[in-house]
Structures are given as structure tokens and as C-alpha cells.
Design an enzyme around this catalytic site. Structure first.
Site, short mmCIF file in Angstrom:
data_model
loop_
_atom_site.label_atom_id
_atom_site.label_comp_id
_atom_site.label_asym_id
_atom_site.label_seq_id
_atom_site.Cartn_x
_atom_site.Cartn_y
_atom_site.Cartn_z
N CYS A 117 0.84 -1.21 0.00
CA CYS A 117 0.00 0.00 0.00
C CYS A 117 0.87 1.26 0.00
O CYS A 117 1.90 1.33 0.67
CB CYS A 117 -0.91 -0.01 1.22
SG CYS A 117 -2.04 1.39 1.28
N CYS A 143 0.41 0.09 10.38
CA CYS A 143 -0.06 -0.93 9.41
C CYS A 143 1.06 -1.72 8.73
O CYS A 143 1.94 -1.16 8.06
CB CYS A 143 -0.91 -0.26 8.35
SG CYS A 143 -1.63 -1.47 7.22
N CYS A 191 -19.46 2.26 8.99
CA CYS A 191 -18.71 1.54 10.02
C CYS A 191 -17.45 2.37 10.23
O CYS A 191 -16.61 2.48 9.33
CB CYS A 191 -18.37 0.13 9.53
SG CYS A 191 -17.24 -0.74 10.65
N CYS A 230 -19.75 -5.87 3.64
CA CYS A 230 -19.02 -4.69 4.09
C CYS A 230 -17.73 -4.63 3.29
O CYS A 230 -17.19 -5.68 2.92
CB CYS A 230 -18.71 -4.83 5.58
SG CYS A 230 -17.69 -3.48 6.22
N CYS A 290 -16.71 -8.95 5.51
CA CYS A 290 -16.08 -7.65 5.25
C CYS A 290 -14.82 -7.82 4.41
O CYS A 290 -13.90 -8.55 4.79
CB CYS A 290 -15.74 -7.00 6.59
SG CYS A 290 -15.03 -5.37 6.39
N CYS A 313 0.40 4.74 7.09
CA CYS A 313 -0.24 4.57 8.40
C CYS A 313 0.74 3.82 9.33
O CYS A 313 1.11 2.66 9.03
CB CYS A 313 -1.54 3.80 8.26
SG CYS A 313 -2.61 4.47 6.96
N ARG A 326 -17.87 -2.58 18.17
CA ARG A 326 -17.16 -3.83 17.88
C ARG A 326 -15.82 -3.91 18.62
O ARG A 326 -14.99 -3.02 18.51
CB ARG A 326 -16.92 -4.00 16.37
CG ARG A 326 -16.24 -5.34 16.06
CD ARG A 326 -16.17 -5.66 14.57
NE ARG A 326 -17.47 -5.54 13.96
CZ ARG A 326 -17.75 -4.72 12.95
NH1 ARG A 326 -16.82 -3.97 12.44
NH2 ARG A 326 -18.96 -4.66 12.46
N1 SAM Z 1 -6.70 0.40 3.31
C1 SAM Z 1 -7.95 0.76 3.81
C2 SAM Z 1 -7.89 1.95 4.73
O1 SAM Z 1 -6.92 2.09 5.46
O2 SAM Z 1 -8.83 2.74 4.72
C3 SAM Z 1 -8.69 -0.36 4.49
C4 SAM Z 1 -7.98 -1.37 5.39
S1 SAM Z 1 -7.23 -0.74 6.87
C5 SAM Z 1 -6.19 -2.08 7.31
C6 SAM Z 1 -8.55 -0.68 8.03
C7 SAM Z 1 -8.25 -0.27 9.45
O3 SAM Z 1 -7.62 -1.32 10.17
C8 SAM Z 1 -7.37 0.92 9.73
O4 SAM Z 1 -8.00 2.14 9.55
C9 SAM Z 1 -7.01 0.71 11.19
O5 SAM Z 1 -7.97 1.33 12.02
C10 SAM Z 1 -7.08 -0.80 11.35
N2 SAM Z 1 -5.73 -1.38 11.57
C11 SAM Z 1 -4.77 -1.54 10.65
N3 SAM Z 1 -3.66 -2.08 11.18
C12 SAM Z 1 -3.91 -2.28 12.49
C13 SAM Z 1 -3.16 -2.81 13.58
N4 SAM Z 1 -1.90 -3.20 13.43
N5 SAM Z 1 -3.75 -2.90 14.79
C14 SAM Z 1 -5.02 -2.49 14.94
N6 SAM Z 1 -5.78 -1.97 13.96
C15 SAM Z 1 -5.24 -1.86 12.75
FE1 SF4 Z 2 -2.79 1.21 3.44
FE2 SF4 Z 2 -2.69 0.01 5.79
FE3 SF4 Z 2 -3.09 2.63 5.68
FE4 SF4 Z 2 -5.05 0.95 4.85
S1 SF4 Z 2 -4.27 1.15 6.92
S2 SF4 Z 2 -4.31 2.81 3.81
S3 SF4 Z 2 -3.78 -0.71 4.01
S4 SF4 Z 2 -1.24 1.54 5.01
#
Ligand code: SAM
Ligand code: SF4
Ligand code: DTB
Length: 333
Positions: free
Chosen positions: A73, A80, A208, A148, A117, A77, A280
Site C-alpha cells: 500500500c 499498518c 462503520c 461490508c 467484510c 499509516c 465492535r
Molecule cells: N486500506 C484501507 C484503509 O486504510 O482505509 C482499508 C484497510 S485498513 C487495514 C482498516 C483499518 O484497520 C485501519 O484504519 C485501522 O484502524 C485498522 N488497523 C490496521 N492495522 C492495524 C493494527 N496493526 N492494529 C489495529 N488496527 C489496525
Molecule cells: Fe494502506 Fe494500511 Fe493505511 Fe489501509 S491502513 S491505507 S492498508 S497503510
């Protein structure tokens, strides 16, 4: 600290008007802060009462996640493992076929999930990808599951397309407070997220939206997150509260572990301030013992991610969850 505006026994929160002016926010930060600072037993008791007034306290909704496109990606973040900027063990995989998604959805349904989802590691979907996701939505819905998706940012037209395909919910999290957000993500703004949420709401797709705790944020940031969510014109129908799962290689690996009792406080405050939303208990369950999860259900959590995997990290296995439901006499929906 004053709690004069919270009456635990009456289960009422008295809103204070300053200078006789109307309070235009439904939930002031002061009230949210007072909730967070209540004695723990008073807080979970109040949350449970609100829960009982609005939901069956012995029912938990089951959503199963599937990563339909993993890793690589472009976003940064900090929590992530799927960001291309960090070196993690996640293997990048291209988008799954519709048939692969159907097989997973069937398995989720057979295991008892009511919602499926689909998550993709995108900043935002391209049209050709969205076309495939629309096919997935149609096929999953045909199995009798709620659908979802969480695909990153959506514009108005993309949200409308997903609605036409029959999408029931769109997950897009605010993650944390506007003030702390920039410490965690630099490649999209808080306003970008609010814009996507507005597009989803306008397309009449259920929202959500929640966040993550344990990012190294302050209590004020958790108050700020709840304030954002609870003061939306229409609060999200579903509010995932994630406990950070720390992943080797991500910038947030090694932050101070989060007190699980503060996680329960966050669930409680979400329940009180969003009485009609499903709250949730999301990422992080693997790190929680049964007692903490049971407290979360008592405090008003009434939905979980169900199935051995979240997107790239682990989740309790189905047998373990089934045993917990049995021990708590929880029915699943
Ligand atoms: N890429 C898309 C986005 O970020 O909008 C969708 C998937 S993203 C993985 C969805 C959510 O998962 C993130 O906004 C975050 O809140 C949660 N998330 C991701 N990595 C995480 C982690 N290591 N621990 C807890 N929550 C996590
Ligand atoms: Fe990409 Fe992870 Fe951020 Fe979603 S949460 S936009 S998958 S880096
Ligand atoms: C949400 O709030 N939590 C889910 C879902 N929405 C998409 C994702 C949790 C991801 C945990 C890290 C992983 O498995 O990659």
C-alpha cells in the site's frame, strides 16, 4: 475532577449550557472526559445499563474479514504492516478472484458469521478494481450475508456504485483524534477521511467507523476520537474499537503496551455516547484474556471480528470463540 454533570444512579447525563447558550454538540469533550474519569465500576455499570436499554445484552454480532488485496500500500499509516514503506513479513498479493472470495464467504457463513467484510490495501480503488469488488459484493450478498468493504478513500460516484451493487456497510476509520492523527499518518488528511465518510453516508450505505487505541495517544486523544464519532450528524451504525496489534517493522512497534482496563473504559464511553450503534471489539482480541473480553461485552461491545485471521494478523480461532460464547451464554447474530 468534577463529575457533577454525571448522575450514575439515575443513569443520566445533565448537559450544562454555558452563558445560557445552546450546546450545539451532542457530547461535549467535558462530558466525555468526565465519563472516562469515572470510577471504573460506575462507568461499566452505566455503560451496561445503556446497553441493556438498547440491545439484547446477551447477543453478539459476528463479522468475518477477508483481505482481498494484501500489502504494497502507498500509504504510511504507522500501525499498518501493509504499507509498502515498512519492511514487514506481509506478502504482497494481487486482488483475489471473485471465486476465491465466494469460497471464503461460504466458509464464514457456515461458521456462523452474519457479515462478510472485504478489505483492500489501497489508498483508493481504481475503476477496474472497483468493478471486481462490485461483483464480489453481489456474489457475497447472494449467499445471504451482509456485505461490508474497506477499500480506502471513496468519492461520491464510487460510493454510489457500491450502493448499487448492494453494499450494506463501508468501513473507514478516523483512527484517532484530529490533533494526534498527523503523528500516525501523513499521506491522507483527517478531512479526507471525513469526506469519504460523507460520501458513504450520502450514498445511503451504513457507516462503520471507529479507531485504534494503544498508538501512544493521550487520554485527550481518545476523548477527541469519541467526540468526533459521537457528534456526527448521524453516528456510525457500527463502531470498531481496535487495540493496536504491534507488528515488527512498523513504526509503532515497541510503543508502551496499552492498559486493557483503559480499553474497557473506551468501549464503555463509546457505548454510552453512541447508544444505538453496534460497538465492535475489534483488533487485539488475541492479546486479551477471556476476562477482559467478557468485561468488554458487559460494557457494551456487541460485535466482533470472527475467524482465524483479521487482514494480515491473527485472531482467536473459531473453537476458542465458540467456547467463550458458551461459557457466557451469549447468542450470536
Ligand atoms: N486500506 C484501507 C484503509 O486504510 O482505509 C482499508 C484497510 S485498513 C487495514 C482498516 C483499518 O484497520 C485501519 O484504519 C485501522 O484502524 C485498522 N488497523 C490496521 N492495522 C492495524 C493494527 N496493526 N492494529 C489495529 N488496527 C489496525
Ligand atoms: Fe494502506 Fe494500511 Fe493505511 Fe489501509 S491502513 S491505507 S492498508 S497503510
Ligand atoms: C477495523 O476497524 N479493523 C479491521 C477492519 N476494520 C478492516 C482491521 C484490523 C486490522 C488488523 C491488522 C491486520 O490484520 O493487518
Amino acid at each position: 475532577m468534577t463529575q457533577s454533570n454525571i448522575d450514575t444512579h439515575e443513569n443520566k447525563i445533565h448537559f450544562v449550557k454555558k452563558n445560557n447558550s445552546t450546546v450545539n454538540k451532542k457530547w461535549s469533550k467535558k462530558v466525555i472526559s468526565d465519563l472516562f474519569n469515572m470510577p471504573f465500576n460506575d462507568l461499566i455499570f452505566m455503560a451496561h445499563k445503556v446497553h441493556r436499554e438498547n440491545f439484547d445484552p446477551n447477543a453478539v454480532q459476528l463479522s468475518t474479514l477477508l483481505s482481498i488485496k494484501t500489502g504494497g500500500c502507498s500509504e504510511d499509516c504507522g500501525y499498518c504492516p501493509q504499507s509498502a514503506r515498512y519492511s514487514t513479513d506481509v506478502e504482497n498479493t494481487p486482488i483475489l478472484s471473485v471465486e476465491e472470495v465466494i469460497q471464503s464467504a461460504k466458509a464464514a457463513k457456515n461458521a456462523g458469521a452474519s457479515r462478510f467484510c472485504m478489505g483492500a490495501a489501497w489508498r483508493k480503488p481504481k475503476q477496474k478494481d472497483l468493478d471486481l469488488v462490485k461483483e464480489m459484493v453481489v456474489s457475497v450478498k447472494a449467499l445471504g450475508l451482509e456485505t461490508c468493504a474497506t477499500l480506502g478513500m471513496l468519492n461520491h460516484d464510487q460510493a454510489e456504485q457500491l450502493k448499487s451493487a448492494g453494499l450494506d456497510y463501508y468501513n473507514h476509520n478516523l483512527d484517532t483524534s484530529p490533533e494526534f492523527y498527523g503523528d500516525i499518518i501523513s499521506t491522507r488528511t483527517y478531512q479526507d477521511r471525513l469526506d469519504t465518510l460523507e460520501n458513504v453516508r450520502n450514498a445511503d450505505i451504513h457507516v462503520c467507523c471507529g479507531g485504534i487505541v494503544g498508538l501512544g495517544e493521550s487520554l485527550d486523544d481518545r476523548i477527541g476520537l469519541i467526540s468526533q464519532l459521537a457528534n456526527m450528524e448521524e453516528p456510525p451504525e457500527s463502531v470498531p474499537i481496535n487495540l493496536l496489534t504491534q507488528v515488527e517493522g512498523t513504526p509503532l512497534m515497541g510503543v508502551e503496551p496499552f492498559d486493557h482496563l483503559d480499553f474497557i473504559r473506551t468501549i464503555s464511553v463509546a457505548r454510552i455516547t453512541m447508544p444505538n450503534s453496534f460497538v465492535r471489539l475489534s483488533a487485539g482480541r488475541e492479546a486479551m484474556d477471556d476476562g477482559i473480553q467478557s468485561l468488554a461485552f458487559f460494557a457494551g461491545a456487541n460485535s466482533i471480528f470472527y475467524g482465524e485471521e483479521l487482514l494480515t494478523t491473527g485472531n482467536p480461532n473459531i473453537e476458542k470463540d465458540q467456547l467463550l460464547f458458551k461459557r457466557l451464554n451469549l447468542k450470536t447474530i
